[in-house]
Design a protein around this motif. Structure first.
Motif, short mmCIF file in Angstrom:
data_model
loop_
_atom_site.label_atom_id
_atom_site.label_comp_id
_atom_site.label_asym_id
_atom_site.label_seq_id
_atom_site.Cartn_x
_atom_site.Cartn_y
_atom_site.Cartn_z
N ALA A 594 64.44 40.36 17.53
CA ALA A 594 63.38 39.40 17.21
C ALA A 594 63.18 38.42 18.38
O ALA A 594 64.11 38.15 19.13
N GLU A 595 61.93 37.92 18.50
CA GLU A 595 61.62 36.90 19.51
C GLU A 595 62.07 35.55 18.98
O GLU A 595 62.00 35.30 17.77
N ASN A 596 62.49 34.66 19.86
CA ASN A 596 62.85 33.30 19.43
C ASN A 596 61.60 32.58 18.93
O ASN A 596 60.66 32.36 19.71
N PRO A 597 61.55 32.24 17.63
CA PRO A 597 60.32 31.60 17.12
C PRO A 597 60.19 30.14 17.52
O PRO A 597 59.30 29.45 17.03
N GLY A 598 61.09 29.63 18.36
CA GLY A 598 60.93 28.23 18.80
C GLY A 598 62.20 27.40 18.65
O GLY A 598 62.16 26.18 18.79
N PHE A 599 63.32 28.04 18.35
CA PHE A 599 64.59 27.29 18.32
C PHE A 599 64.97 26.89 19.74
O PHE A 599 64.61 27.59 20.70
N PRO A 600 65.74 25.80 19.90
CA PRO A 600 66.25 25.48 21.24
C PRO A 600 67.02 26.68 21.79
O PRO A 600 67.66 27.41 21.02
N ALA A 601 66.96 26.90 23.11
CA ALA A 601 67.56 28.10 23.72
C ALA A 601 69.03 28.26 23.34
O ALA A 601 69.49 29.36 23.02
N VAL A 603 70.62 27.26 20.70
CA VAL A 603 70.75 27.67 19.29
C VAL A 603 70.54 29.18 19.18
O VAL A 603 71.29 29.91 18.53
N TRP A 604 69.51 29.66 19.87
CA TRP A 604 69.16 31.09 19.82
C TRP A 604 70.30 31.94 20.42
O TRP A 604 70.68 32.96 19.89
N GLU A 605 70.87 31.44 21.53
CA GLU A 605 71.97 32.19 22.19
C GLU A 605 73.19 32.31 21.28
O GLU A 605 73.78 33.38 21.13
N ILE A 606 73.56 31.20 20.63
CA ILE A 606 74.74 31.24 19.75
C ILE A 606 74.45 32.18 18.57
O ILE A 606 75.30 32.99 18.18
N ALA A 607 73.23 32.09 18.03
CA ALA A 607 72.86 32.95 16.90
C ALA A 607 72.93 34.42 17.29
O ALA A 607 73.36 35.27 16.51
N GLN A 608 72.51 34.72 18.51
CA GLN A 608 72.57 36.13 18.97
C GLN A 608 74.00 36.65 18.97
O GLN A 608 74.27 37.76 18.52
N GLU A 609 74.92 35.83 19.45
CA GLU A 609 76.34 36.23 19.46
C GLU A 609 76.86 36.34 18.02
O GLU A 609 77.57 37.27 17.66
N ASP A 610 76.51 35.34 17.20
CA ASP A 610 76.97 35.35 15.80
C ASP A 610 76.50 36.61 15.08
O ASP A 610 77.26 37.24 14.35
N ALA A 611 75.22 36.96 15.30
CA ALA A 611 74.66 38.13 14.61
C ALA A 611 75.33 39.41 15.11
O ALA A 611 75.71 40.28 14.33
N LYS A 612 75.52 39.49 16.42
CA LYS A 612 76.10 40.70 17.02
C LYS A 612 77.52 40.93 16.53
O LYS A 612 77.94 42.05 16.30
N TYR A 613 78.27 39.87 16.36
CA TYR A 613 79.70 40.01 16.02
C TYR A 613 79.99 39.67 14.55
O TYR A 613 81.14 39.45 14.19
N LYS A 614 78.91 39.63 13.72
CA LYS A 614 79.06 39.18 12.33
C LYS A 614 80.17 39.94 11.61
O LYS A 614 81.06 39.35 10.99
N TYR A 615 80.14 41.26 11.75
CA TYR A 615 81.09 42.10 11.02
C TYR A 615 82.53 41.76 11.42
O TYR A 615 83.41 41.56 10.58
N TYR A 616 82.77 41.63 12.72
CA TYR A 616 84.13 41.33 13.20
C TYR A 616 84.55 39.93 12.79
O TYR A 616 85.69 39.68 12.44
N ILE A 617 83.58 39.00 12.86
CA ILE A 617 83.90 37.61 12.51
C ILE A 617 84.28 37.54 11.03
O ILE A 617 85.24 36.87 10.65
N GLU A 618 83.52 38.29 10.20
CA GLU A 618 83.83 38.26 8.76
C GLU A 618 85.21 38.84 8.48
O GLU A 618 85.97 38.31 7.67
N LYS A 619 85.53 39.91 9.20
CA LYS A 619 86.87 40.51 9.02
C LYS A 619 87.95 39.50 9.42
O LYS A 619 88.96 39.33 8.74
#
Ligand SMILES: Cc1cc2nc3c(=O)[nH]c(=O)nc-3n(C[C@H](O)[C@H](O)[C@H](O)COP(=O)(O)OP(=O)(O)OC[C@H]3O[C@@H](n4cnc5c(N)ncnc54)[C@H](O)[C@@H]3O)c2cc1C
Ligand SMILES: NC(=O)c1ccc[n+]([C@@H]2O[C@H](COP(=O)([O-])OP(=O)(O)OC[C@H]3O[C@@H](n4cnc5c(N)ncnc54)[C@H](O)[C@@H]3O)[C@@H](O)[C@H]2O)c1
Length: 685
Positions: A594-601, A603-619
Motif C-alpha cells: 500500500a502507498e503511505n496515505p499521509g502518515f509521517p515517514a 510512522v510508516w517505516e515502523i509500521a512496515q517493519e511491524d507488518a512484515k514481522y507480525k507473525y514472529y513478533i506474535e510468537k
C-alpha cells in the motif's frame, strides 16, 4: 564556612558516561544533586574510540534517549559520520553508529551538566563512604562470590561494625580527599577505570586512571570496609597518530551514509559536517615485529593480572591467538574536527612505545607516522555486580548505587544505560528518604579527619596501603562516621523523626529483558556476575525482535513519564505516534505494498517493519507472556532456601549468593536447573 559542608539529596561520584546520566536524571527529577568528579575538564571524555553506537550499543543509546537520558542528544550534536550497520540484515540486528567529534561531545556534556537546574559540580575525589547500621538484616551469604575474584581483598579485621553484625547499612555521607564531609541521602558510584588504576606500556607502569589523569585511591578500601568484594580488570586503547604524518592516498575510503537517522527521538534531523574514515590492514611484517617482542608486552610478561575484554582484544592478542590470519582490518577514524589526532580502531596495544612505532610504520601510508599518544593498558578495581539488586542499589548498603565500568562492564553505552537507571533509582530512594526520614543538616567544621596531606607523617592516599595504614584509615573513618551520624540523628530527632536507622521503601525502576537491552545488561550483571569486562551483543537478548532501535520510545516512554523524568506532553506525543503506527500497520496487513496515505515517514517505516514481522513478533509475545508468569513470580528477599531439602547444596549456595527477586532471575543463574525452579515454585506457592 556555610556551603563547604553542604548536604545533598543525591551525590554522584565520577563525571564519565555513567555519572552524567545519573546526575542529570536525578536533578531532572527534582532532587538536589552533586556531581563530584576528579576534574570537570574531563566530563564525558571518551577514553578510547571516538564513536557512539554500533551493534546492540546503538539500541542502548536509543533506549537511553527514550528514558530521558542525554547520550543520544549529545551524539546528534557532535557527530562527524553516520552509518547504519547491518543494513542488509533484519531490523532486529540493525544498529546506528556515529563517529563523534570527541572534544565537542565532551564540552557539550559539560555545558548541559553545568546548566541543569538542581545540579551542582564539585572538582574533588571521593575517598570514603560513611554509613549507619540499619535494623534490616543483610540477605544471608550475600557475598558468596568471595574467594573467586582476581585481586580480591579478604582482610576482615577492618570491616565496619554493621558489616560484622550482618546488618544492612544505610549511606549517610561521603568524604572527599580535600576533607569535605557531605551528608547525603543516596550515592551513585561511577568511577570507571580510576579506582586503584594503573597504566602499562611495555616495561613502564605507574598509578593512572587514563593516560595523563590521576587514579583514585581510598574508595576501594572504603568499599572493602563496608564488606564489598572487589576485583581487578583490565582494558586497553590504540595509539593516536597525527593525521598530517599519514599518506592517505593508498588507503581505502569509508564514507558515511547519505541518510542520517538521529539517535534522539526528539531530533527530527541532524545536519553536521561529515568526514570519511579509512581502512588499512596489518601485514606479515607487522605481525613479525609483534611476535618478536611479545615477551615485552605486560599482558604476556605476567605484569597485568586483571582480565581484559574478550571481544576487543589487543593486536598482540589477535596476532598470537589467531596466528593463521594473514592480516587484520583497521579503521582509521578522525577524533575531532578541532585536532589532528586520528584513532586506529582495532590496534589496541600495550607493547613498548618503540615497538608500537616500529609496527605502525609497516602499515601502508604510515611509513612516516608520528605517534602523539601511545597505546596503553589500564588495570583497575571493580565491584563484583552480584552484590547489587536489579535496581543497581547495593544489597549491603541501602541508598548506595553502582553504575558503569565499576560494575565490570566495558563501553560508553553500557555505562550510560546503567548510569541512567541508577540515577533514576537513587532519586526515587532519595524522594522516599526525604519523606520518611526528614531533613538533613550540614556537617560542622572540624568534623572531617581527612584531608589527606602529602606532608611527611600525615595520612595520604596512595596506590599501595600496608595493613597498618588500612587500619589507620578505618579509625579515621569510624570517627567521622560517629560525628556525622550523631549530628544527623539528633537533628532529625529534634524534628520528631525517629527513622534515622530505618531504610525507606520505594518502588524502583527495573527494566525487563523483553523491554530493553539495558534490562538484559543489568539482569546479566546482577544475576551472573562477571569476571571479565562485559559488553553487550544482540545475541545476549532472547527477545531482540522486540528490542529494535527504532521502537525504544514505544517500550520506555511511559516508564520515563511515571518516574517523573519526562513530561506528560512528551508521553502523550509518543502515545499518539504509536496509535498512528497501529493504524498504518492495519493498512499494510491488508495490502503489503500500500502507498503511505499521509502518515509521517517514520510512522510508516515502523509500521512496515511491524507488518512484515507480525507473525514472529506474535510468537515472541506469546513466549514473553509465558515467561512473564514465571518471570515476575516474587521470591521474598529473606527466603530460606534451607527449607527445600531436595535442593542440591550447590544450587542452594548459588541462590543464597545472588538472592534473586523473581523466579525468572533465579532461572538465569548459571548452574541453576529447571528442576531447581520447579522445586522453588512448589515451596513459594
Ligand atoms: C584505555 C581504555 C580503553 C577503552 N576502550 C574503550 C573503547 O574503545 N570503547 C568503549 O566503548 N569503551 C572503552 N573503554 C571503556 C570506556 O571508557 C568505559 O567503559 C566508559 O568510559 C565507562 O564509563 P564510566 O562512566 O563508567 O567511567 P569513566 O568514563 O571512566 O569515568 C569515570 C569518571 O569518574 C571519575 N572518578 C573516578 N573515581 C573518582 C572518585 N573517587 N572521586 C571523584 N571522581 C572519580 C574519573 O575522574 C572519571 O571522570 C576504555 C577505557 C579505557 C580506560
Ligand atoms: N580497548 C578496549 O578495552 C575496549 C573494550 C571494549 C570496547 N572497546 C571498543 O568498543 C568499540 C565498540 O566495539 P565494536 O567492535 O562493537 O564497535 P565498532 O562500532 O567499532 O564496530 C562494530 C562494527 O562496525 C563496523 N565498523 C567499525 N568501525 C567502523 C568505521 N570506522 N566505519 C564503519 N564501520 C565500522 C565493523 O564492521 C565492526 O565490526 C570498539 O571501537 C572497540 O575498540 C574497546
Amino acid at each position: 564556612m556555610a556551603g563547604f559542608y553542604d548536604f545533598y539529596d543525591v551525590a554522584v561520584v565520577g563525571g564519565g558516561h555513567a555519572g552524567i546520566e545519573a546526575a542529570l536524571a536525578s536533578a531532572r527529577m527534582g532532587l538536589k544533586t552533586l556531581l563530584i568528579t576528579q576534574t570537570v575538564d574531563s566530563i564525558s571524555r571518551m577514553s578510547c574510540n571516538p564513536s557512539i553506537g554500533g551493534i546492540a550499543k546503538g539500541n542502548i543509546v536509543r533506549e537511553i534517549d527514550a528514558l530521558g537520558g542525554e547520550m543520544g542528544k549529545l551524539i546528534d550534536k557532535s557527530m562527524i559520520q553516520f552509518r547504519m550497520l547491518n543494513k542488509s540484515r533484519g531490523p532486529a540486528v540493525q544498529a546506528p553508529r556515529s563517529q563523534a567529534d570527541k572534544l565537542l561531545y565532551s564540552s557539550l556534556a559539560r555545558q548541559t551538566v553545568e546548566t541543569t537546574p538542581n545540579l551542582f559540580t564539585l572538582m574533588d575525589t571521593v575517598v570514603d563512604l560513611l554509613t549507619t547500621e540499619s535494623e534490616t538484616p543483610l540477605p544471608p551469604a550475600e557475598s558468596a562470590q568471595s574467594g573467586q575474584i582476581p585481586g580480591e581483598f579478604t582482610e576482615k579485621d577492618v570491616l565496619t561494625e554493621a558489616a560484622k553484625n550482618g546488618k544492612r547499612q544505610k549511606i549517610t555521607a561521603v568524604v572527599t580527599e580535600r576533607g569535605r564531609l557531605i551528608p547525603v541521602r543516596s550515592v551513585v558510584l561511577t568511577t570507571g577505570t580510576f579506582l586503584g588504576g594503573r597504566i602499562f606500556i611495555g616495561e613502564y607502569d605507574a598509578p593512572c586512571g587514563r593516560i595523563g589523569e590521576q587514579a583514585a585511591f581510598g574508595l576501594t578500601q572504603s568499599l572493602n570496609r563496608l564488606g564489598f568484594t572487589t576485583g581487578r580488570l583490565k582494558t586497553g586503547t590504540p595509539p593516536r597518530i597525527l593525521k598530517h604524518t599519514v599518506d592517505f592516498s593508498s588507503l581505502e575510503i569509508q564514507a558515511g551514509d547519505d541518510v542520517i537517522v538521529p539517535f534522539s527521538f526528539e531530533d527530527e534531523e541532524v545536519t553536521r559536517p561529515q568526514v570519511p574514515c579509512h581502512l588499512v590492514y596489518t601485514n606479515a611484517k607487522t605481525h613479525e615485529i609483534i611476535r618478536e617482542n611479545i615477551g615485552r608486552s605486560p599482558l604476556y610478561s605476567g605484569k597485568i593480572h586483571g582480565i581484559g575484554p574478550r571481544y576487543c582484544p589487543s593486536i598482540e592478542d589477535k596476532v598470537m591467538r589467531f596466528a593463521e590470519r594473514e592480516r587484520h582490518q583497521l579503521f582509521v577514524e578522525p577524533e575531532s574536527l578541532a585536532t589532528d589526532e586520528i584513532y586506529l580502531n582495532g590496534l589496541s596495544s600495550s607493547l613498548p612505545e618503540e615497538v608500537q612505532d616500529a609496527f605502525l610504520r609497516t602499515l601502508p601510508g604510515f611509513e612516516n607516522c608520528h605517534v602523539a599518544r601511545p597505546g596503553y593498558a589500564v588495570e583497575y578495581d571493580y565491584v563484583e555486580p552480584t552484590q547489587l539488586f536489579p535496581s543497581l542499589e547495593t544489597k549491603r548498603v541501602a541508598g548506595l548505587f553502582n553504575a558503569g565500568q565499576i560494575n565490570g562492564t566495558s563501553g560508553y553505552e553500557e555505562a550510560a544505560g546503567q548510569g541512567l537507571v541508577a540515577g533514576i533509582n537513587a532519586a526515587l530512594y532519595a524522594r522516599s528518604h526525604k519523606e520518611k526520614c526528614g531533613s538533613l543538616c550540614m556537617a560542622k567544621s572540624g568534623m572531617g579527619q581527612v584531608p589527606a596531606s602529602a606532608e611527611p607523617n600525615a595520612f595520604a592516599f596512595k596506590s599501595h596501603f600496608t595493613l597498618e595504614e588500612i587500619k589507620h584509615f578505618a579509625e579515621i573513618s569510624e570517627k567521622e562516621t560517629h560525628a556525622v551520624n550523631s549530628l544527623l540523628e539528633d537533628f532529625q530527632k529534634q524534628q520528631g523523626n525517629e527513622n534515622f536507622h530505618k531504610i525507606p521503601e520505594y518502588e524502583p525502576l527495573i527494566l525487563g529483558r523483553d523491554e530493553a537491552y539495558i534490562g538484559v545488561l543489568i539482569d546479566d550483571l546482577v544475576t551472573l556476575g562477571t569476571k571479565e569486562p562485559y559488553r553487550m551483543f544482540t545475541a545476549r537478548a532472547e527477545y531482540r525482535l522486540k528490542l529494535r532501535h527504532d521502537t525504544a520510545d514505544r517500550r520506555l516512554a511511559e516508564k520515563a513519564f511515571k518516574v517523573g523524568i519526562k513530561t506528560q506532553a512528551q508521553f502523550e506525543a509518543t502515545k499518539l505516534k504509536y496509535q498512528q503506527v497501529e493504524e498504518a500497520t492495519e493498512i499494510l496487513l491488508k495490502k503489503a505494498d500500500a502507498e503511505n496515505p499521509g502518515f509521517p515517514a517514520i510512522v510508516w517505516e515502523i509500521a512496515q517493519e511491524d507488518a512484515k514481522y507480525k507473525y514472529y513478533i506474535e510468537k515472541q509475545d506469546a513466549r514473553v507472556a509465558k515467561m512473564h508468569k514465571m518471570e515476575h513470580f516474587h521470591i521474598p528477599a529473606d527466603f530460606d532456601y534451607g527449607k527445600i531439602p531436595a535442593l542440591s547444596g550447590e544450587s542452594r549456595q548459588k541462590l543464597e549468593a545472588v538472592r534473586p527477586l523473581t523466579l525468572g532471575q533465579a532461572s538465569r543463574i548459571s548452574g541453576i536447573r529447571n528442576s531447581d525452579i520447579m522445586l522453588l515454585m512448589v515451596y513459594l506457592k
